[in-house]
Motif scaffolding. Structure first.
Motif, mmCIF file in Angstrom:
data_model
loop_
_atom_site.group_PDB
_atom_site.id
_atom_site.type_symbol
_atom_site.label_atom_id
_atom_site.label_comp_id
_atom_site.label_asym_id
_atom_site.label_seq_id
_atom_site.Cartn_x
_atom_site.Cartn_y
_atom_site.Cartn_z
ATOM 1 N N TYR A 46 -5.265 -7.200 -2.852
ATOM 2 C CA TYR A 46 -4.363 -7.824 -3.800
ATOM 3 C C TYR A 46 -4.942 -7.581 -5.183
ATOM 4 C CZ TYR A 46 -1.911 -10.567 -0.168
ATOM 5 O OH TYR A 46 -1.167 -10.983 0.902
ATOM 6 N N LEU A 47 -4.156 -6.986 -6.068
ATOM 7 C CA LEU A 47 -4.600 -6.684 -7.422
ATOM 8 C C LEU A 47 -3.678 -7.374 -8.412
ATOM 9 C CD1 LEU A 47 -5.057 -2.839 -6.908
ATOM 10 C CD2 LEU A 47 -6.838 -4.586 -6.761
ATOM 11 N N VAL A 48 -4.248 -7.846 -9.506
ATOM 12 C CA VAL A 48 -3.463 -8.507 -10.543
ATOM 13 C C VAL A 48 -3.702 -7.839 -11.891
ATOM 14 C CG1 VAL A 48 -3.375 -10.745 -9.376
ATOM 15 C CG2 VAL A 48 -5.233 -10.269 -10.981
ATOM 16 N N ALA A 49 -2.660 -7.891 -12.725
ATOM 17 C CA ALA A 49 -2.779 -7.495 -14.126
ATOM 18 C C ALA A 49 -2.886 -8.789 -14.904
ATOM 19 C CB ALA A 49 -1.566 -6.688 -14.561
ATOM 20 N N GLU A 50 -3.978 -8.914 -15.620
ATOM 21 C CA GLU A 50 -4.289 -10.164 -16.303
ATOM 22 C C GLU A 50 -4.392 -9.926 -17.812
ATOM 23 O OE1 GLU A 50 -7.561 -13.492 -15.330
ATOM 24 O OE2 GLU A 50 -8.402 -11.568 -15.957
ATOM 25 N N ASP A 51 -3.911 -10.900 -18.562
ATOM 26 C CA ASP A 51 -4.031 -10.853 -20.013
ATOM 27 C C ASP A 51 -4.266 -12.272 -20.504
ATOM 28 O OD1 ASP A 51 -3.976 -9.815 -22.626
ATOM 29 O OD2 ASP A 51 -1.839 -10.225 -22.808
ATOM 30 N N GLY A 52 -5.346 -12.484 -21.202
ATOM 31 C CA GLY A 52 -5.646 -13.799 -21.738
ATOM 32 C C GLY A 52 -5.828 -14.866 -20.680
ATOM 33 N N GLY A 53 -6.353 -14.481 -19.527
ATOM 34 C CA GLY A 53 -6.584 -15.436 -18.449
ATOM 35 C C GLY A 53 -5.365 -15.737 -17.598
ATOM 36 N N ALA A 54 -4.225 -15.155 -17.925
ATOM 37 C CA ALA A 54 -3.006 -15.385 -17.144
ATOM 38 C C ALA A 54 -2.620 -14.114 -16.393
ATOM 39 C CB ALA A 54 -1.867 -15.812 -18.054
ATOM 40 N N VAL A 55 -2.122 -14.292 -15.183
ATOM 41 C CA VAL A 55 -1.677 -13.179 -14.347
ATOM 42 C C VAL A 55 -0.223 -12.868 -14.698
ATOM 43 C CG1 VAL A 55 -1.159 -12.478 -11.979
ATOM 44 C CG2 VAL A 55 -3.292 -13.706 -12.489
ATOM 45 N N HIS A 56 0.027 -11.611 -15.070
ATOM 46 C CA HIS A 56 1.378 -11.189 -15.442
ATOM 47 C C HIS A 56 1.925 -10.106 -14.531
ATOM 48 C CE1 HIS A 56 1.186 -13.621 -19.013
ATOM 49 N NE2 HIS A 56 0.027 -13.075 -19.310
ATOM 50 N N GLY A 57 1.128 -9.650 -13.570
ATOM 51 C CA GLY A 57 1.578 -8.635 -12.633
ATOM 52 C C GLY A 57 0.751 -8.686 -11.365
ATOM 53 N N PHE A 58 1.351 -8.210 -10.282
ATOM 54 C CA PHE A 58 0.711 -8.274 -8.962
ATOM 55 C C PHE A 58 1.155 -7.091 -8.126
ATOM 56 C CE2 PHE A 58 1.252 -9.590 -4.476
ATOM 57 C CZ PHE A 58 -0.074 -9.844 -4.148
ATOM 58 N N ILE A 59 0.213 -6.545 -7.354
ATOM 59 C CA ILE A 59 0.526 -5.513 -6.371
ATOM 60 C C ILE A 59 -0.301 -5.774 -5.122
ATOM 61 C CG2 ILE A 59 -1.209 -3.845 -7.149
ATOM 62 C CD1 ILE A 59 0.944 -1.636 -6.644
ATOM 63 N N SER A 60 0.322 -5.589 -3.963
ATOM 64 C CA SER A 60 -0.413 -5.727 -2.708
ATOM 65 C C SER A 60 -0.443 -4.376 -2.010
ATOM 66 C CB SER A 60 0.223 -6.783 -1.803
ATOM 67 O OG SER A 60 1.503 -6.376 -1.368
ATOM 68 N N VAL A 61 -1.605 -4.038 -1.497
ATOM 69 C CA VAL A 61 -1.804 -2.780 -0.784
ATOM 70 C C VAL A 61 -2.336 -3.114 0.607
ATOM 71 C CG1 VAL A 61 -2.970 -0.544 -0.776
ATOM 72 C CG2 VAL A 61 -2.375 -1.634 -2.958
ATOM 73 N N HIS A 62 -1.569 -2.739 1.619
ATOM 74 C CA HIS A 62 -1.962 -2.965 3.011
ATOM 75 C C HIS A 62 -2.230 -1.603 3.631
ATOM 76 C CE1 HIS A 62 -0.521 -7.242 3.298
ATOM 77 N NE2 HIS A 62 -0.069 -6.856 2.124
ATOM 78 N N MET A 63 -3.397 -1.449 4.217
ATOM 79 C CA MET A 63 -3.790 -0.159 4.790
ATOM 80 C C MET A 63 -3.982 -0.303 6.285
ATOM 81 S SD MET A 63 -6.472 0.819 1.749
ATOM 82 C CE MET A 63 -7.043 -0.868 1.542
ATOM 83 N N ASP A 64 -3.462 0.677 7.023
ATOM 84 C CA ASP A 64 -3.691 0.687 8.465
ATOM 85 C C ASP A 64 -3.530 2.100 9.004
ATOM 86 O OD1 ASP A 64 -0.863 0.639 8.162
ATOM 87 O OD2 ASP A 64 -0.623 -0.163 10.169
ATOM 88 N N GLU A 65 -4.137 2.308 10.171
ATOM 89 C CA GLU A 65 -4.010 3.603 10.829
ATOM 90 C C GLU A 65 -2.669 3.640 11.539
ATOM 91 O OE1 GLU A 65 -7.765 3.643 13.058
ATOM 92 O OE2 GLU A 65 -8.310 5.318 11.752
ATOM 93 N N GLN A 66 -1.901 4.677 11.267
ATOM 94 C CA GLN A 66 -0.575 4.802 11.845
ATOM 95 C C GLN A 66 -0.524 6.000 12.775
ATOM 96 O OE1 GLN A 66 2.271 4.799 8.633
ATOM 97 N NE2 GLN A 66 1.654 2.770 7.949
ATOM 98 N N LEU A 67 -0.063 5.765 13.978
ATOM 99 C CA LEU A 67 0.002 6.832 14.968
ATOM 100 C C LEU A 67 0.859 8.004 14.506
ATOM 101 C CD1 LEU A 67 0.354 4.865 18.324
ATOM 102 C CD2 LEU A 67 -1.594 6.238 17.565
ATOM 103 N N HIS A 68 2.016 7.713 13.915
ATOM 104 C CA HIS A 68 2.929 8.804 13.548
ATOM 105 C C HIS A 68 2.410 9.643 12.380
ATOM 106 C CE1 HIS A 68 4.295 5.442 11.039
ATOM 107 N NE2 HIS A 68 4.866 6.304 10.244
ATOM 108 N N HIS A 69 1.345 9.199 11.735
ATOM 109 C CA HIS A 69 0.669 10.016 10.724
ATOM 110 C C HIS A 69 -0.729 10.430 11.190
ATOM 111 C CE1 HIS A 69 3.739 9.528 7.699
ATOM 112 N NE2 HIS A 69 3.648 8.209 7.742
ATOM 113 N N ALA A 70 -1.226 9.783 12.239
ATOM 114 C CA ALA A 70 -2.559 10.050 12.795
ATOM 115 C C ALA A 70 -3.648 9.914 11.731
ATOM 116 C CB ALA A 70 -2.609 11.419 13.478
ATOM 117 N N THR A 71 -3.487 8.916 10.867
ATOM 118 C CA THR A 71 -4.456 8.703 9.798
ATOM 119 C C THR A 71 -4.251 7.324 9.167
ATOM 120 O OG1 THR A 71 -5.430 9.702 7.813
ATOM 121 C CG2 THR A 71 -3.034 9.723 7.975
ATOM 122 N N LEU A 72 -5.121 6.998 8.255
ATOM 123 C CA LEU A 72 -5.018 5.755 7.503
ATOM 124 C C LEU A 72 -3.991 5.924 6.383
ATOM 125 C CD1 LEU A 72 -6.417 2.910 7.312
ATOM 126 C CD2 LEU A 72 -7.913 3.931 5.588
#
Length: 148
Positions: A46-72
């Motif tokens: 979970y990553l946030v964009a912060e300015d002046g101590g306040a969070v103004h943006g957010f992104i979530s990145v979920h990683m997993d190994e997927q069979l149909h790609h045979a990779t992470l």
């Protein structure tokens, strides 16, 4: 403005952003449980964009190994920038940080889903090199207690 990993202390501000993204008030207790669980997962960032101590943006990145790609593979599950901060490159900074996170973890590529209605988001992703390649199907009957 800077991008950093989210912490437990950011939960309330992220909750507000996600409610805005979904255009509804999410179940508060369940949100807190999922947030805490995912913070503890080694392949979720979970990553946030912060300015002046306040969070103004957010992104979530979920990683997993997927069979149909045979990779992470990394998946962006949420990306939101506070409406008052759009156009100030926060989304760009969050997406770049997510790309770096995925590269550092050894992911082969990134994927995301975006509602048909979010045409401005689609244009944003396309400006950043993302391509429309597939459809995402949802079966809400299962969520409402119905079976197939």
């Amino acid at each position: 403005m800077h991008v950093r990993e989210a912490t437990e202390a950011d939960e309330q501000q992220i909750y507000a952003l996600l409610c805005a993204l979904q255009q509804t008030e999410l179940p508060r207790e369940a949100f807190g449980r999922v947030y805490a669980n995912n913070l503890a997962q080694p392949l979720v960032r979970y990553l946030v964009a912060e300015d002046g101590g306040a969070v103004h943006g957010f992104i979530s990145v979920h990683m997993d190994e997927q069979l149909h790609h045979a990779t992470l593979v990394a998946e962006v599950q949420e990306l939101i920038v506070d409406a008052a901060y759009r156009g100030k490159r926060l989304g760009h900074a969050l997406l770049e940080a997510a790309h770096q996170t995925a590269r550092d973890a050894g992911c082969s590529h990134m994927e995301l889903n975006s509602s048909f209605a979010r045409t401005e988001a689609h244009a944003f992703y396309e400006r950043h090199g993302w391509k429309k390649q597939s459809f995402n199907f949802t079966n809400k009957q299962l969520w409402e207690g119905h079976t197939l």
